[in-house]
Design a protein around this motif. Structure first.
Motif, PDB file in Angstrom:
ATOM      1  N   PRO A  32       8.213  -7.344  -6.892  1.00  0.00           N
ATOM      2  CA  PRO A  32       6.813  -7.217  -6.477  1.00  0.00           C
ATOM      3  C   PRO A  32       5.889  -7.012  -7.673  1.00  0.00           C
ATOM      4  O   PRO A  32       6.267  -6.399  -8.672  1.00  0.00           O
ATOM      5  CB  PRO A  32       6.808  -6.000  -5.559  1.00  0.00           C
ATOM      6  N   ALA A  33       4.673  -7.532  -7.557  1.00  0.00           N
ATOM      7  CA  ALA A  33       3.688  -7.446  -8.636  1.00  0.00           C
ATOM      8  C   ALA A  33       2.818  -6.200  -8.535  1.00  0.00           C
ATOM      9  O   ALA A  33       2.247  -5.774  -9.523  1.00  0.00           O
ATOM     10  CB  ALA A  33       2.803  -8.690  -8.632  1.00  0.00           C
ATOM     11  N   LEU A  34       2.719  -5.631  -7.336  1.00  0.00           N
ATOM     12  CA  LEU A  34       1.840  -4.472  -7.183  1.00  0.00           C
ATOM     13  C   LEU A  34       2.363  -3.535  -6.114  1.00  0.00           C
ATOM     14  O   LEU A  34       3.244  -3.879  -5.334  1.00  0.00           O
ATOM     15  CB  LEU A  34       0.412  -4.918  -6.859  1.00  0.00           C
ATOM     16  N   GLU A  35       1.795  -2.340  -6.129  1.00  0.00           N
ATOM     17  CA  GLU A  35       2.081  -1.352  -5.107  1.00  0.00           C
ATOM     18  C   GLU A  35       0.762  -0.910  -4.490  1.00  0.00           C
ATOM     19  O   GLU A  35      -0.264  -0.891  -5.167  1.00  0.00           O
ATOM     20  CB  GLU A  35       2.845  -0.158  -5.675  1.00  0.00           C
ATOM     21  N   ILE A  36       0.802  -0.602  -3.209  1.00  0.00           N
ATOM     22  CA  ILE A  36      -0.364  -0.102  -2.496  1.00  0.00           C
ATOM     23  C   ILE A  36      -0.293   1.417  -2.520  1.00  0.00           C
ATOM     24  O   ILE A  36       0.747   2.000  -2.228  1.00  0.00           O
ATOM     25  CB  ILE A  36      -0.376  -0.603  -1.038  1.00  0.00           C
ATOM     26  N   LEU A  37      -1.405   2.052  -2.861  1.00  0.00           N
ATOM     27  CA  LEU A  37      -1.489   3.513  -2.878  1.00  0.00           C
ATOM     28  C   LEU A  37      -2.276   3.949  -1.646  1.00  0.00           C
ATOM     29  O   LEU A  37      -3.369   3.445  -1.389  1.00  0.00           O
ATOM     30  CB  LEU A  37      -2.193   3.991  -4.145  1.00  0.00           C
ATOM     31  N   PHE A  38      -1.715   4.876  -0.887  1.00  0.00           N
ATOM     32  CA  PHE A  38      -2.384   5.338   0.320  1.00  0.00           C
ATOM     33  C   PHE A  38      -2.228   6.842   0.471  1.00  0.00           C
ATOM     34  O   PHE A  38      -1.334   7.458  -0.111  1.00  0.00           O
ATOM     35  CB  PHE A  38      -1.874   4.594   1.561  1.00  0.00           C
ATOM     36  N   CYS A  39      -3.109   7.430   1.254  1.00  0.00           N
ATOM     37  CA  CYS A  39      -3.069   8.869   1.493  1.00  0.00           C
ATOM     38  C   CYS A  39      -1.879   9.199   2.399  1.00  0.00           C
ATOM     39  O   CYS A  39      -1.736   8.627   3.469  1.00  0.00           O
ATOM     40  CB  CYS A  39      -4.370   9.331   2.154  1.00  0.00           C
ATOM     41  N   PRO A  40      -1.036  10.143   1.992  1.00  0.00           N
ATOM     42  CA  PRO A  40       0.113  10.507   2.819  1.00  0.00           C
ATOM     43  C   PRO A  40      -0.267  11.287   4.084  1.00  0.00           C
ATOM     44  O   PRO A  40       0.548  11.416   4.988  1.00  0.00           O
ATOM     45  CB  PRO A  40       0.981  11.354   1.886  1.00  0.00           C
ATOM     46  N   GLN A  41      -1.505  11.778   4.144  1.00  0.00           N
ATOM     47  CA  GLN A  41      -1.928  12.538   5.324  1.00  0.00           C
ATOM     48  C   GLN A  41      -2.588  11.651   6.382  1.00  0.00           C
ATOM     49  O   GLN A  41      -2.223  11.701   7.548  1.00  0.00           O
ATOM     50  CB  GLN A  41      -2.887  13.653   4.917  1.00  0.00           C
ATOM     51  N   CYS A  42      -3.563  10.837   5.967  1.00  0.00           N
ATOM     52  CA  CYS A  42      -4.304  10.039   6.956  1.00  0.00           C
ATOM     53  C   CYS A  42      -4.020   8.545   6.849  1.00  0.00           C
ATOM     54  O   CYS A  42      -4.504   7.775   7.665  1.00  0.00           O
ATOM     55  CB  CYS A  42      -5.798  10.308   6.854  1.00  0.00           C
ATOM     56  N   ALA A  43      -3.243   8.135   5.857  1.00  0.00           N
ATOM     57  CA  ALA A  43      -2.787   6.751   5.665  1.00  0.00           C
ATOM     58  C   ALA A  43      -3.866   5.776   5.224  1.00  0.00           C
ATOM     59  O   ALA A  43      -3.643   4.573   5.255  1.00  0.00           O
ATOM     60  CB  ALA A  43      -2.067   6.237   6.901  1.00  0.00           C
ATOM     61  N   ALA A  44      -5.011   6.254   4.801  1.00  0.00           N
ATOM     62  CA  ALA A  44      -6.052   5.350   4.296  1.00  0.00           C
ATOM     63  C   ALA A  44      -5.564   4.666   3.023  1.00  0.00           C
ATOM     64  O   ALA A  44      -4.952   5.291   2.160  1.00  0.00           O
ATOM     65  CB  ALA A  44      -7.339   6.116   4.015  1.00  0.00           C
ATOM     66  N   VAL A  45      -5.847   3.375   2.910  1.00  0.00           N
ATOM     67  CA  VAL A  45      -5.472   2.612   1.720  1.00  0.00           C
ATOM     68  C   VAL A  45      -6.490   2.912   0.625  1.00  0.00           C
ATOM     69  O   VAL A  45      -7.675   2.608   0.764  1.00  0.00           O
ATOM     70  CB  VAL A  45      -5.412   1.104   2.024  1.00  0.00           C
ATOM     71  N   ILE A  46      -6.021   3.515  -0.450  1.00  0.00           N
ATOM     72  CA  ILE A  46      -6.880   3.958  -1.545  1.00  0.00           C
ATOM     73  C   ILE A  46      -7.074   2.860  -2.587  1.00  0.00           C
ATOM     74  O   ILE A  46      -8.189   2.580  -3.013  1.00  0.00           O
ATOM     75  CB  ILE A  46      -6.262   5.199  -2.250  1.00  0.00           C
ATOM     76  N   ALA A  47      -5.957   2.251  -3.025  1.00  0.00           N
ATOM     77  CA  ALA A  47      -6.008   1.327  -4.158  1.00  0.00           C
ATOM     78  C   ALA A  47      -4.728   0.505  -4.204  1.00  0.00           C
ATOM     79  O   ALA A  47      -3.789   0.761  -3.449  1.00  0.00           O
ATOM     80  CB  ALA A  47      -6.150   2.123  -5.464  1.00  0.00           C
ATOM     81  N   TRP A  48      -4.702  -0.476  -5.105  1.00  0.00           N
ATOM     82  CA  TRP A  48      -3.435  -1.084  -5.490  1.00  0.00           C
ATOM     83  C   TRP A  48      -3.308  -0.947  -6.985  1.00  0.00           C
ATOM     84  O   TRP A  48      -4.296  -0.805  -7.701  1.00  0.00           O
ATOM     85  CB  TRP A  48      -3.244  -2.511  -5.011  1.00  0.00           C
ATOM     86  N   ARG A  49      -2.075  -0.946  -7.429  1.00  0.00           N
ATOM     87  CA  ARG A  49      -1.759  -0.731  -8.841  1.00  0.00           C
ATOM     88  C   ARG A  49      -0.734  -1.771  -9.258  1.00  0.00           C
ATOM     89  O   ARG A  49       0.281  -1.966  -8.582  1.00  0.00           O
ATOM     90  CB  ARG A  49      -1.178   0.672  -8.984  1.00  0.00           C
ATOM     91  N   GLY A  50      -1.002  -2.467 -10.366  1.00  0.00           N
ATOM     92  CA  GLY A  50      -0.062  -3.452 -10.877  1.00  0.00           C
ATOM     93  C   GLY A  50       1.227  -2.799 -11.342  1.00  0.00           C
ATOM     94  O   GLY A  50       1.208  -1.709 -11.922  1.00  0.00           O
ATOM     95  N   LEU A  51       2.337  -3.447 -11.089  1.00  0.00           N
ATOM     96  CA  LEU A  51       3.631  -2.924 -11.521  1.00  0.00           C
ATOM     97  C   LEU A  51       4.058  -3.480 -12.875  1.00  0.00           C
ATOM     98  O   LEU A  51       5.046  -3.022 -13.439  1.00  0.00           O
ATOM     99  CB  LEU A  51       4.702  -3.229 -10.471  1.00  0.00           C
TER     100      LEU A  51
END
Length: 136
Positions: free
Chosen positions: A66-85
């Motif tokens: 995979p080229a990237l990972e999705i970053l999300f809040c562990p409490q409410c699951a909102a998608v915060i950002a993506w980060r290149g791997l």
């Protein structure tokens, strides 16, 4: 002094900052982005863009490399950002923050670029729409 745009998840535990002009934001139609409904503003990790608070990570299932990972809040699951791997040739790490987490007035006039992440992996013609047009 440089303006700083801020976004936060629904519960307020995690978020992001982006210093300076975010430029146009991107709406992608790949299998992840279209399901998340995210609008992305890009920069590089710990340069103009930074994520704060606790985040969980998700990498696309079925991708060998995979080229990237999705970053999300562990409490409410909102998608915060993506980060290149993978690091760029200059050693920097590309990332994008989800501007849908910013206050509507702060991002209303940002133009939206469209990207075909599903089929062609190319930019699509500009429509002239802004973030406000999605929320109006």
């Amino acid at each position: 002094m440089m303006d700083v745009l801020k976004g936060s998840c629904h519960c307020g535990a995690a978020g992001w900052t982006l210093a300076g002009d975010p430029g146009p934001v991107t709406a992608c139609n790949c299998t992840l982005c279209r399901r998340y409904g995210a609008l992305w503003a890009y920069d590089f990790e710990n340069e103009r863009a930074a994520v704060h608070g606790p985040v969980s990570r998700f990498c696309r299932v079925g991708k060998v490399d995979p080229a990237l990972e999705i970053l999300f809040c562990p409490q409410c699951a909102a998608v915060i950002a993506w980060r290149g791997l993978r690091l760029e040739a200059d050693g920097r790490r590309r990332m994008a923050v989800n501007v849908r987490l910013a206050p509507p007035d702060a991002v209303a006039n940002l133009p939206i670029d469209h990207f075909d992440g599903l089929d062609s992996f190319e930019d699509l013609p500009a429509s002239g729409r802004t973030v406000h047009d999605l929320w109006a």
